[in-house]
Design an enzyme around this catalytic site. Structure first.
Site, mmCIF file in Angstrom:
data_model
loop_
_atom_site.group_PDB
_atom_site.id
_atom_site.type_symbol
_atom_site.label_atom_id
_atom_site.label_comp_id
_atom_site.label_asym_id
_atom_site.label_seq_id
_atom_site.Cartn_x
_atom_site.Cartn_y
_atom_site.Cartn_z
ATOM 1 C CE LYS A 191 -1.776 2.662 3.045
ATOM 2 N NZ LYS A 191 -1.695 3.970 2.342
ATOM 3 N N GLY A 243 7.203 4.611 8.206
ATOM 4 C CA GLY A 243 6.338 5.768 8.414
ATOM 5 C C GLY A 243 6.567 6.354 9.790
ATOM 6 C CB SER A 244 4.516 8.611 11.825
ATOM 7 O OG SER A 244 3.310 7.870 11.869
ATOM 8 N N GLY A 248 3.670 3.346 13.721
ATOM 9 C CA GLY A 248 4.469 2.154 14.015
ATOM 10 C C GLY A 248 4.033 1.510 15.326
ATOM 11 C CD GLU A 265 13.170 3.612 7.954
ATOM 12 O OE1 GLU A 265 13.148 4.497 8.839
ATOM 13 O OE2 GLU A 265 13.099 3.832 6.754
ATOM 14 C CB CYS A 299 13.074 8.460 8.259
ATOM 15 S SG CYS A 299 13.924 7.479 7.029
ATOM 16 C CD GLU A 396 10.497 12.073 11.849
ATOM 17 O OE1 GLU A 396 9.377 11.587 12.080
ATOM 18 O OE2 GLU A 396 11.375 11.463 11.215
HETATM 19 P P1 NAI Z 1 1.967 7.959 8.524
HETATM 20 O O1 NAI Z 1 2.822 7.144 9.399
HETATM 21 O O2 NAI Z 1 0.553 8.157 8.919
HETATM 22 O O3 NAI Z 1 1.953 7.349 7.035
HETATM 23 C C1 NAI Z 1 2.777 6.312 6.569
HETATM 24 C C2 NAI Z 1 1.941 5.240 5.906
HETATM 25 O O4 NAI Z 1 1.149 4.557 6.878
HETATM 26 C C3 NAI Z 1 0.947 5.737 4.860
HETATM 27 O O5 NAI Z 1 0.917 4.812 3.804
HETATM 28 C C4 NAI Z 1 -0.369 5.710 5.616
HETATM 29 O O6 NAI Z 1 -1.486 5.565 4.767
HETATM 30 C C5 NAI Z 1 -0.205 4.497 6.481
HETATM 31 N N1 NAI Z 1 -1.031 4.442 7.679
HETATM 32 C C6 NAI Z 1 -1.538 5.467 8.407
HETATM 33 N N2 NAI Z 1 -2.216 5.003 9.461
HETATM 34 C C7 NAI Z 1 -2.142 3.656 9.420
HETATM 35 C C8 NAI Z 1 -2.631 2.595 10.259
HETATM 36 N N3 NAI Z 1 -3.323 2.847 11.374
HETATM 37 N N4 NAI Z 1 -2.343 1.331 9.917
HETATM 38 C C9 NAI Z 1 -1.631 1.065 8.823
HETATM 39 N N5 NAI Z 1 -1.158 2.010 8.002
HETATM 40 C C10 NAI Z 1 -1.393 3.296 8.291
HETATM 41 O O7 NAI Z 1 2.675 9.362 8.342
HETATM 42 P P2 NAI Z 1 2.000 10.740 7.852
HETATM 43 O O8 NAI Z 1 0.741 10.990 8.606
HETATM 44 O O9 NAI Z 1 1.922 10.741 6.383
HETATM 45 O O10 NAI Z 1 3.082 11.794 8.324
HETATM 46 C C11 NAI Z 1 3.061 12.316 9.655
HETATM 47 C C12 NAI Z 1 4.457 12.467 10.193
HETATM 48 O O11 NAI Z 1 5.047 11.188 10.307
HETATM 49 C C13 NAI Z 1 5.424 13.237 9.316
HETATM 50 O O12 NAI Z 1 5.338 14.596 9.500
HETATM 51 C C14 NAI Z 1 6.735 12.697 9.787
HETATM 52 O O13 NAI Z 1 7.157 13.331 10.954
HETATM 53 C C15 NAI Z 1 6.428 11.258 10.079
HETATM 54 N N6 NAI Z 1 6.798 10.392 8.968
HETATM 55 C C16 NAI Z 1 7.973 9.744 9.030
HETATM 56 C C17 NAI Z 1 8.384 8.958 7.994
HETATM 57 C C18 NAI Z 1 9.669 8.257 8.059
HETATM 58 O O14 NAI Z 1 10.111 7.713 7.051
HETATM 59 N N7 NAI Z 1 10.304 8.202 9.181
HETATM 60 C C19 NAI Z 1 7.623 8.835 6.767
HETATM 61 C C20 NAI Z 1 6.363 9.524 6.804
HETATM 62 C C21 NAI Z 1 5.999 10.289 7.868
#
Ligand code: NAI
Ligand code: MG
Length: 792
Positions: A191, A243-244, A248, A265, A299, A396
């Protein structure tokens, strides 16, 4: 002034736009409306949301919001494709991966432009960094597929992998997930992030074009709910998430007790340390790469500048000068440094966070000049006058915002660097290689860059410590994360005995050696025997119900004391492996002297002859003494002028809740690999038969074991496991016990995302020779990759 000088004075870049024509015609060929890619075919679009270009707000395409039924269909397709795909010879799977790599290279520009218009990142980056690395990952993993059988003997793929990725490196994160999964023989449902699905959809086209068997790769688009449906799907065998940290933790809790494999990660707040003897101009250029690459939406961004006080003023002045030359604008312009943030909501998030930081006292510097009025653009910013508690230091930001602090000594630099809940990456600048290599092992992070930053390669593992998650992507570790030992694949209720052999007893103990009855054993904390905090003891009963002694009834306080003692003994991690081995041999030797007494004690508690168990325990101590200096790292050879030293490091403080049966071996078989690798331990021995381990204090005391390396708390296993799971000072936890207890441990471990291993209610026979191998060593350690450049 002559003319040339004038030109130099006013010199500005002309526009150098990359054309989006091909990307647009690909989108048009799909009528700018997408369904999911399931079982090798496109589904009809369902309920959709828009994907837009964050640089100018234009609508790019409508993307389907995956429903539970879509996820069901994709998982079913992946399941159906699994038997044939996993049965293919590795060479054949390697050929598919190679074909994908070739295809990505052939369409590299299309992918790069599509990524840039969907995500907002400068074309210079998508063209020169993201897409070449994507191809490199598929090439590299084509090789792993080919050599899988010889490199990972007796290992099998998980099955169906659910993979959820973020928007900051959309296609690269897809490659990091799909390439190793397919190489290992898994099938996948991926996804993409809702902001950036387009390159994943183009990738689906590529899978189709290379003739990848249907169902091997399925792409389901959607938002968080779609991701959650994938996480919770009962027929998914492993979840890989980037992701966040917030999400996680939700996923860790959601998968607790399910037996699904999990790698996370997550976020970071990585330090960028500049020592006074660094090449400052190079360090400034590195910093540009560290925090302004991809608008800081990285990240592992070097978002916390730590600069030595003696050069602080000079260095900050250089940084400001350089910031004034960064060009913010149209991401498709080939001479733009900083493009658009991914979406308005991220811009808002960052502005809010900045307001908070300023209210808490931070000073913000932004260079003069304008950024485009339309679109998600932010200026680069430098934040100073902050204490470690400031929100901008602690959180972050995920934007083009650098936070600067200073330090005086190397010790202070390490302390500040590690003062974060994250541990993804760190950068060290110094011309003194001795200093840099002294600092690198002290930094609690999965990747360390020396005199460089943001270097990535498929051959070098990437992933975090602490709340940055667990598991590695890339390299041998990354491959290993998509495989499991064959025997683990079909675990049945009952006894787990992977290799099925038993250790032969050397002769029965003399019953006359039986130890005196009715003693009260204390806890063992920090090398001292300690009374239980509760003031209560628990009886230890013989099989016939008669009392044979008492042990302390441990509680939260005892665990906390033991964890404190274990943390204080962290020097064990850097004790030479040779010395650790010597102490393990000494433990074995001292146990050997007392084999009769220990065998009799086992018999008194269990009614069974303890001879074989003592023998197996001695052998196990020998086995891990032998491992201590052999379970070693590697040196990787990425395609740039650098080597990456993959160092094996202990997790830190490891909690071990030993099984009820095998009173001695049950503890020793887990303790030995943990301490051999340099962990310090809080051990909870069998609740029913704890006396074998309370006897073991004397062996510890006569074997030169440093105080605090092994701490023992007796009591009720599940209750003590809960305290250990919730304790942020514990870095890893192994639990042998009921399925419910195992699920509780996994769920309660989300606070600091400690790594857990649980027996899930199965009865592991720890006498099995499998467990004298490297099975527990991998679980007791994590890999840190230290990048070291060369070239004069
Ligand atoms: P997010 O963690 O919500 O999104 C990452 C992925 O997880 C997306 O594909 C999203 O659709 C999916 N997702 C969201 N909720 C989920 C759930 N309950 N179960 C399974 N999958 C789910 O991150 P978001 O909201 O886009 O960004 C928010 C903050 O997170 C950013 O400002 C940043 O600080 C951090 N972030 C960190 C990342 C990294 O690589 N370390 C990458 C993206 C965001
Ligand atoms: Mg978009």
């Amino acid at each position: 002034m002559n003319k040339i000088a004038q030109i130099f004075d006013t010199l500005d870049y002309g526009p150098a736009p990359e054309s989006a024509e091909q990307a647009n015609s690909w989108l048009d060929s799909k009528n700018r409306k997408f369904g999911h890619f399931i079982d090798g075919a496109w589904t009809a679009p369902g309920k959709t949301f828009a994907s837009t270009n964050p640089a100018n707000g234009t609508h790019l395409a409508d993307i389907s919001n995956g429903t539970t039924a879509d996820v069901d269909a994709a998982v079913a397709a992946a399941r159906a494709a699994f038997p044939a795909w996993s049965a293919l010879p590795g060479y054949q799977r390697g050929r598919y991966l190679y074909a994908i790599a070739r295809m990505i290279q052939k369409h590299a520009r299309l992918f790069a432009v599509l990524e840039t218009i969907d995500n907002g990142k400068p074309i210079r980056e998508s063209r020169d960094a993201d897409i070449p690395l994507v191809a490199r990952h598929f090439y590299h993993h084509a090789g792993w597929a080919t050599h899988l059988a010889s490199q990972f003997p007796d290992h099998v793929p998980y099955g169906v992998c659910g993979q959820i990725i973020p928007w900051n490196f959309p296609l690269l994160m897809l490659a990091w997930k799909i390439a190793p999964a397919l190489a290992a023989g898994n099938t996948v449902v991926l996804k993409p992030a809702e902001f950036t699905s387009l390159t994943a959809l183009l990738f689906a086209d590529i899978c189709d074009r290379v003739g990848l068997p249907k169902g091997v790769v399925n792409i389901v688009t959607g938002e968080g709910d779609t991701g959650a449906a994938l996480v919770n799907h009962p027929d998914v065998d492993k979840i890989a998430f980037t992701g966040s940290t917030e999400v996680g933790k939700i996923i860790r809790a959601a998968t607790a007790g399910s037996g699904k494999g999990l790698s996370l990660e997550l976020g970071g707040k990585s330090p960028y340390i500049v020592f006074e003897d660094a090449d400052l101009d190079s360090a400034v250029e590195g910093l540009v790469e560290a925090i302004w690459f991809n608008q800081g939406q990285v990240c592992c961004a070097g978002s916390r500048l730590l600069v030595q006080e003696s050069i602080e003023e000079r260095f900050i002045a250089k940084v400001r000068t350089r910031m004034a030359n960064l060009r913010v604008g149209d991401p498709l312009d080939k001479s733009v440094d900083i493009g658009a943030m991914v979406a308005p909501v991220q811009v808002e998030r960052i502005r809010d966070l900045m307001k908070r930081g300023v209210a808490e006292g931070a000073h913000v510097y932004e260079p003069d000049g304008e950024v485009p009025a339309q679109g998600c653009f932010l200026k680069p910013a430098l934040v100073t006058n902050v204490s470690p508690a400031n929100s901008l230091v602690a959180e972050e930001i995920f934007g083009p915002i650098l936070v600067a602090m200073s330090f005086r000594t190397p010790e202070e630099a390490v302390q500040l660097a590690n003062n974060t809940r994250y541990g993804l990456a760190a950068t060290v600048w110094s011309e003194n290689i001795n200093l840099a290599l002294d600092i690198a092992p002290k930094l609690k992070a999965g990747v360390i860059w020396i005199n460089g930053t943001n270097q990535f390669d498929a051959a070098v593992g990437f992933g975090g410590y602490k709340e940055s998650g667990f598991g590695r992507e890339g390299g041998r570790e990354g491959m290993g994360a998509y495989l499991k030992p064959k025997w683990e694949k079909h675990l049945q209720p009952g006894v787990v005995r992977p290799h099925g052999e038993l250790v032969e007893p050397r002769g029965r103990a003399n019953p006359l050696d039986a130890v005196p009855l009715d003693q009260t054993a204390k806890m063992y904390i920090g090398g001292k025997q300690a009374r239980p905090d509760s003031g209560y003891n628990r009886p230890v009963l013989a099989p016939d119900g008669t009392s044979i002694g008492e042990v302390g009834d441990g509680n939260r306080k005892d665990i906390r004391n033991a964890v404190e003692a274990a943390r204080a003994a962290s020097g064990w991690a850097t004790t030479a492996a040779h010395s650790r081995a010597q102490i393990l041999y000494f433990l074995a030797e001292n146990l050997d002297y007392r084999r009769a007494e220990f065998a009799a004690r086992i018999e008194a508690q269990t009614g069974e002859d303890g001879t074989a168990e003592v023998e197996a325990s001695i052998e196990r101590l020998f086995a891990f003494a032998g491992w201590a200096d052999k379970y070693d790292g590697a040196v990787h050879n990425p395609p740039m002028r650098a080597v990456a030293a993959a160092m094996i490091e202990p997790l830190g403080v490891l909690g071990i809740v030993a099984p009820e049966r095998q009173p001695l071996l049950g503890s020793i078989a887990l303790l030995a690999p943990a301490i051999a690798m340099g962990n310090t331990v809080v051990l909870v021995p069998s609740a029913r038969a704890p006396l074998s381990i309370t006897d073991f204090y004397q062996v510890l005391e006569t074997s030169d074991m440093p105080f605090g390396v092994v701490n023992i708390v007796t009591g009720e296993g599940v209750a003590l496991a809960k305290t250990l799971a919730e304790h942020d000072g514990v870095d890893g936890l192994w639990f042998m016990g009921s399925a419910e207890g195992s699920a509780m441990v996994e769920k309660s471990s989300t606070g600091n995302l400690k790594q857990t291993w649980t027996s899930r209610g199965l009865d592991y026979d720890l006498a099995d020779p499998c467990f004298a191998g490297d099975y527990f060593l991998g679980k007791a350690t994590q890999v840190k990759n230290v990048w070291i450049p060369y070239g004069a």
